[in-house]
Design an enzyme around this catalytic site. Structure first.
Site, PDB file in Angstrom:
ATOM      1  CD  GLN A 125      -2.606   0.995   2.821  1.00 37.41           C
ATOM      2  OE1 GLN A 125      -2.026   0.765   3.777  1.00 37.41           O
ATOM      3  NE2 GLN A 125      -3.724   1.695   2.750  1.00 37.41           N
ATOM      4  N   GLY A 126       0.857   2.087  -1.067  1.00 40.13           N
ATOM      5  CA  GLY A 126       1.541   3.286  -1.315  1.00 40.13           C
ATOM      6  C   GLY A 126       0.733   4.526  -1.072  1.00 40.13           C
ATOM      7  CD  GLU A 243      -5.147   0.369   6.306  1.00 40.41           C
ATOM      8  OE1 GLU A 243      -5.453   1.355   5.859  1.00 40.41           O
ATOM      9  OE2 GLU A 243      -4.102   0.351   6.956  1.00 40.41           O
ATOM     10  CD  GLU A 384      -3.057  10.987  19.349  1.00 38.54           C
ATOM     11  OE1 GLU A 384      -2.607  10.405  18.059  1.00 38.54           O
ATOM     12  OE2 GLU A 384      -2.658  10.713  20.206  1.00 38.54           O
TER      13      GLU A 384
HETATM   14  C1  LIG Z   1       3.671  -0.582  11.377  1.00 38.78           C
HETATM   15  C2  LIG Z   1       3.114   0.356  10.303  1.00 38.78           C
HETATM   16  C3  LIG Z   1       2.742  -0.196   9.243  1.00 38.78           C
HETATM   17  C4  LIG Z   1       2.511   0.910   8.258  1.00 38.78           C
HETATM   18  N1  LIG Z   1       2.150   0.326   6.946  1.00 38.78           N
HETATM   19  C5  LIG Z   1       1.853   1.351   6.079  1.00 38.78           C
HETATM   20  C6  LIG Z   1       1.692   0.960   4.418  1.00 38.78           C
HETATM   21  O1  LIG Z   1       1.690  -0.119   4.176  1.00 38.78           O
HETATM   22  N2  LIG Z   1       1.480   1.787   3.778  1.00 38.78           N
HETATM   23  C7  LIG Z   1       1.063   3.104   3.961  1.00 38.78           C
HETATM   24  O2  LIG Z   1       1.013   3.876   3.340  1.00 38.78           O
HETATM   25  N3  LIG Z   1       1.528   3.600   5.244  1.00 38.78           N
HETATM   26  C8  LIG Z   1       1.579   2.770   6.232  1.00 38.78           C
HETATM   27  N4  LIG Z   1       1.867   3.061   7.443  1.00 38.78           N
HETATM   28  C9  LIG Z   1       2.117   4.763   7.915  1.00 38.78           C
HETATM   29  C10 LIG Z   1       0.592   4.943   8.543  1.00 38.78           C
HETATM   30  O3  LIG Z   1      -0.377   5.143   7.917  1.00 38.78           O
HETATM   31  C11 LIG Z   1       1.227   6.359   9.101  1.00 38.78           C
HETATM   32  O4  LIG Z   1       2.116   6.348  10.134  1.00 38.78           O
HETATM   33  C12 LIG Z   1       0.002   6.977   9.804  1.00 38.78           C
HETATM   34  O5  LIG Z   1      -0.975   7.119   9.032  1.00 38.78           O
HETATM   35  C13 LIG Z   1       0.570   8.270  10.923  1.00 38.78           C
HETATM   36  O6  LIG Z   1       1.158   9.338   9.780  1.00 38.78           O
HETATM   37  P1  LIG Z   1       2.660   9.620  10.371  1.00 38.78           P
HETATM   38  O7  LIG Z   1       3.369   8.643  10.788  1.00 38.78           O
HETATM   39  O8  LIG Z   1       3.157  10.533   9.154  1.00 38.78           O
HETATM   40  O9  LIG Z   1       2.298  10.640  11.660  1.00 38.78           O
HETATM   41  P2  LIG Z   1       2.006  11.845  11.722  1.00 38.78           P
HETATM   42  O10 LIG Z   1       0.792  12.140  10.774  1.00 38.78           O
HETATM   43  O11 LIG Z   1       3.179  12.935  11.474  1.00 38.78           O
HETATM   44  O12 LIG Z   1       1.560  12.117  13.122  1.00 38.78           O
HETATM   45  C14 LIG Z   1       2.336  12.370  14.299  1.00 38.78           C
HETATM   46  C15 LIG Z   1       1.367  12.596  15.596  1.00 38.78           C
HETATM   47  O13 LIG Z   1       0.834  13.620  15.584  1.00 38.78           O
HETATM   48  C16 LIG Z   1      -0.577  13.334  15.759  1.00 38.78           C
HETATM   49  N5  LIG Z   1      -1.461  14.088  14.632  1.00 38.78           N
HETATM   50  C17 LIG Z   1      -1.305  14.262  13.514  1.00 38.78           C
HETATM   51  N6  LIG Z   1      -2.315  15.121  12.712  1.00 38.78           N
HETATM   52  C18 LIG Z   1      -3.191  15.160  14.025  1.00 38.78           C
HETATM   53  C19 LIG Z   1      -4.369  16.002  13.980  1.00 38.78           C
HETATM   54  N7  LIG Z   1      -4.788  16.685  13.171  1.00 38.78           N
HETATM   55  N8  LIG Z   1      -4.851  16.167  15.270  1.00 38.78           N
HETATM   56  C20 LIG Z   1      -4.335  15.743  16.468  1.00 38.78           C
HETATM   57  N9  LIG Z   1      -3.268  15.002  16.302  1.00 38.78           N
HETATM   58  C21 LIG Z   1      -2.514  14.804  15.253  1.00 38.78           C
HETATM   59  C22 LIG Z   1      -0.726  11.772  15.314  1.00 38.78           C
HETATM   60  O14 LIG Z   1      -1.749  11.341  16.018  1.00 38.78           O
HETATM   61  C23 LIG Z   1       0.611  11.519  15.981  1.00 38.78           C
HETATM   62  O15 LIG Z   1       0.553  11.142  17.161  1.00 38.78           O
HETATM   63  C24 LIG Z   1       2.371   2.043   8.434  1.00 38.78           C
HETATM   64  C25 LIG Z   1       2.709   2.671   9.925  1.00 38.78           C
HETATM   65  C26 LIG Z   1       3.023   1.814  10.731  1.00 38.78           C
HETATM   66  C27 LIG Z   1       3.530   2.068  12.184  1.00 38.78           C
END
Ligand SMILES: Cc1cc2nc3c(=O)[nH]c(=O)nc-3n(C[C@H](O)[C@H](O)[C@H](O)COP(=O)(O)OP(=O)(O)OC[C@H]3O[C@@H](n4cnc5c(N)ncnc54)[C@H](O)[C@@H]3O)c2cc1C
Length: 395
Positions: A125-126, A243, A384
Site C-alpha cells: 500500500q503506497g 482497513e 488522535e
Molecule cells: C507498522 C506500520 C505499518 C504501516 N504500513 C503502511 C503501509 O503499508 N502503507 C502506508 O501507506 N502507510 C503505512 N503506515 C503509515 C501509517 O499510515 C502512518 O504512520 C499514519 O497514518 C500516521 O502518519 P505519520 O506516521 O506521518 O504521523 P503524523 O501524521 O506525522 O502524526 C504524528 C503525531 O501527530 C498526531 N497528529 C497528526 N495530525 C493530527 C491532528 N490533526 N490532530 C491531532 N493529532 C494529530 C498523530 O496522532 C501522531 O501522534 C504504517 C505505519 C506503521 C506504524
C-alpha cells in the site's frame, strides 16, 4: 437487534474449528504462539491451505471468487483463526480486492484478481509519505501524463512488505491546481518497473516489515489508473474504511487475554503466582470486561451493517477500541515478566534455536509482543485521528 449466533452460525463456527484442527500445520501454529516472525513462504502456505479447502478470499464476494460470507461469518472465521494461532490472512488483499471490485475495469479485475487467491502476486500500500501520514491529502508524489503512460516521481514511506511485493496500489498527485483532495489518483504500479528503489526500515524489535520506496521517473501505463483521474480520494477513503474495520480483531484480543491468564499463573512473585495478587487480578478482570464490551460493540456494528444503518465512524471506533485494548493487554503481559522482561533476544524471534528454559522463551515472546504492539495505535490512522473522526460524526 439480535446479536446472538443462530444454529447456522454455530455450525459454521464448528466447521472452521474442524478445518483448523485438521489443516493448520503445527510448525506454523508454534511460530505464531511463540511470536516468531513469519516469512513470505509461511503466508503463502496458509493462503494455499485455505484455497485448497475452497476457502479462498475469505472476505470477498462470491462474484469475484470469494466466499460471499456475511459480516458475522467473517468475524467468526477471523476469531477462530486467531484463537487457533493461525497466521492472519494478508491484509492488503482485503484492501485492493474490494477496490478493484468496486472501481476497477473488467480488464483490471480479470488481470489481477485470480492471482491474489494463492498469493501468486503480493501487494503493498503506497499511501504514506514523509510529509503525508495523518494528513494524507498533503501527498506530493506526482504522476504526469506522457502519451499512453504516467511518469511518477516521489517518495513513499512505511510501506509494509514492499520488499516482497510485485505490485503497489498507490495514491499520486495528478493535479496541483485544485483543492488537495481533488487532485489525487489511484494507480497500480509494477514494483519491477525501472526507477523503483526499496530501502528497509528496521522496527524497534529488529523486524524488517517496513520500507521506504523511491520512485524516480517510473513509467506506469494509463491502463493502470483505477477509477477516474483525480477521483482517487474517494477510493482512498473507501479503502481506509475496510482497513479499519478489519482492525476490530476480536479474536486477537481474546487470544492476548488467554496469554494474560497463562502468564499470571506461570509467573511468580515472592513464591506466589501473580494471579494471587489483588492488583493483578483487578487488571485482568478489567481487561476481560473490556474484551467482552469490544466484542459486543463489534457485533452491534455488524448487525447495523446488515440493517444498512452503520454510523460512518464505526470503523474508526472499532479500530480505536481494539488498538488501545491490545496495547493494554500486551502491557500486562510485559509486566508479568518482571526483571526478565528487560532482556530481549531478537534471535529467538527470528526462529533461531537458542538454548533457554521454557519460561524464559515465553517471556521473550511477551516482551516482543509488547515492543511490536506499540505500532497499532499508529498504523491505519492514529488514535488522535480516530478520535477526531468519531467526535466530528457525533458532534
Ligand atoms: C507498522 C506500520 C505499518 C504501516 N504500513 C503502511 C503501509 O503499508 N502503507 C502506508 O501507506 N502507510 C503505512 N503506515 C503509515 C501509517 O499510515 C502512518 O504512520 C499514519 O497514518 C500516521 O502518519 P505519520 O506516521 O506521518 O504521523 P503524523 O501524521 O506525522 O502524526 C504524528 C503525531 O501527530 C498526531 N497528529 C497528526 N495530525 C493530527 C491532528 N490533526 N490532530 C491531532 N493529532 C494529530 C498523530 O496522532 C501522531 O501522534 C504504517 C505505519 C506503521 C506504524
Amino acid at each position: 437487534m439480535n446479536l446472538s449466533e443462530n444454529a447456522a452460525d454455530r455450525e459454521f463456527r464448528a466447521q472452521v474449528r474442524q478445518f483448523l484442527a485438521q489443516h493448520l500445520p503445527d510448525d506454523l501454529r508454534q511460530k505464531v504462539i511463540n511470536f516468531v516472525w513469519l516469512n513470505k513462504a509461511d503466508y503463502e502456505c496458509w493462503h494455499n491451505l485455505l484455497a485448497d479447502y475452497g476457502w479462498q478470499g475469505p472476505a470477498w464476494s462470491r462474484e469475484y471468487g470469494g466466499q460471499g460470507w456475511s459480516a458475522l461469518q467473517r468475524k467468526i472465521f477471523d476469531e477462530e483463526c486467531q484463537l487457533a494461532c493461525a497466521p492472519r490472512t494478508v491484509p492488503h488483499l482485503n484492501m485492493i480486492c474490494p477496490v478493484l471490485n468496486a472501481f476497477g475495469t473488467p480488464a483490471q479485475k480479470q488481470r489481477f484478481l485470480p492471482d491474489m487467491f494463492r498469493l501468486k502476486t503480493w501487494w503493498c500500500q503506497g499511501y504514506s509519505e514523509p510529509g503525508a501520514g495523518s494528513d494524507l491529502a498533503a501527498l506530493q508524489t506526482s504522476a504526469v501524463r506522457e502519451g499512453d503512460h504516467y511518469v511518477i516521481n516521489g517518495h513513499k514511506i512505511w510501506t509494509t512488505w514492499a520488499h516482497w511485493s510485485d505490485w503497489m496500489f498507490a495514491l499520486v498527485r495528478t493535479n496541483r491546481e485544485v483543492k488537495a483532495q481533488e487532485g489525487i489518483s489511484f494507480v497500480l504500479i509494477d514494483m519491477k518497473s525501472p526507477g523503483i528503489t526499496v530501502r528497509p526500515i528496521i522496527s524497534a524489535d529488529g523486524c524488517h516489515d517496513l520500507n521506504e520506496v523511491f520512485l524516480d521517473n517510473v513509467k506506469v501505463p494509463l491502463d493502470n489508473l483505477v477509477g477516474e483521474e483525480n477521483k482517487g480520494w474517494t477510493i482512498a477513503k473507501f479503502l481506509l474504511g475496510f482497513e479499519r474495520a478489519e482492525m476490530a480483531a476480536v479474536g486477537l484480543c481474546k487470544r492476548l487475554l488467554q496469554f494474560c491468564r497463562k502468564a499470571t499463573q506461570s509467573h511468580y512473585l515472592e513464591g506466589r503466582p501473580l494471579w494471587d495478587d489483588a492488583l493483578i487480578r483487578h487488571r485482568l478482570a478489567e481487561l476481560e470486561m473490556r474484551v467482552k464490551v469490544h466484542e459486543w460493540t463489534t457485533l452491534r456494528v455488524l448487525a447495523s451493517e446488515e440493517a444498512g444503518t452503520t454510523a460512518s465512524a464505526a470503523p474508526s471506533m472499532l479500530k480505536l477500541a481494539s488498538s488501545e485494548l491490545q496495547q493494554d493487554l500486551t502491557r500486562l503481559l510485559r509486566d508479568c515478566t518482571g526483571p526478565r522482561g528487560t532482556q530481549y533476544l531478537r534471535a529467538l524471534r527470528q526462529g533461531e534455536a537458542v538454548e533457554l528454559e521454557d519460561l524464559r522463551a515465553f517471556d521473550n515472546a511477551l516482551v516482543a509482543n509488547y515492543i511490536d504492539w506499540r505500532k497499532v495505535t499508529v498504523y491505519g490512522g492514529t488514535t488522535e485521528v480516530q478520535k477526531t473522526i468519531t467526535a466530528k460524526t457525533f458532534a
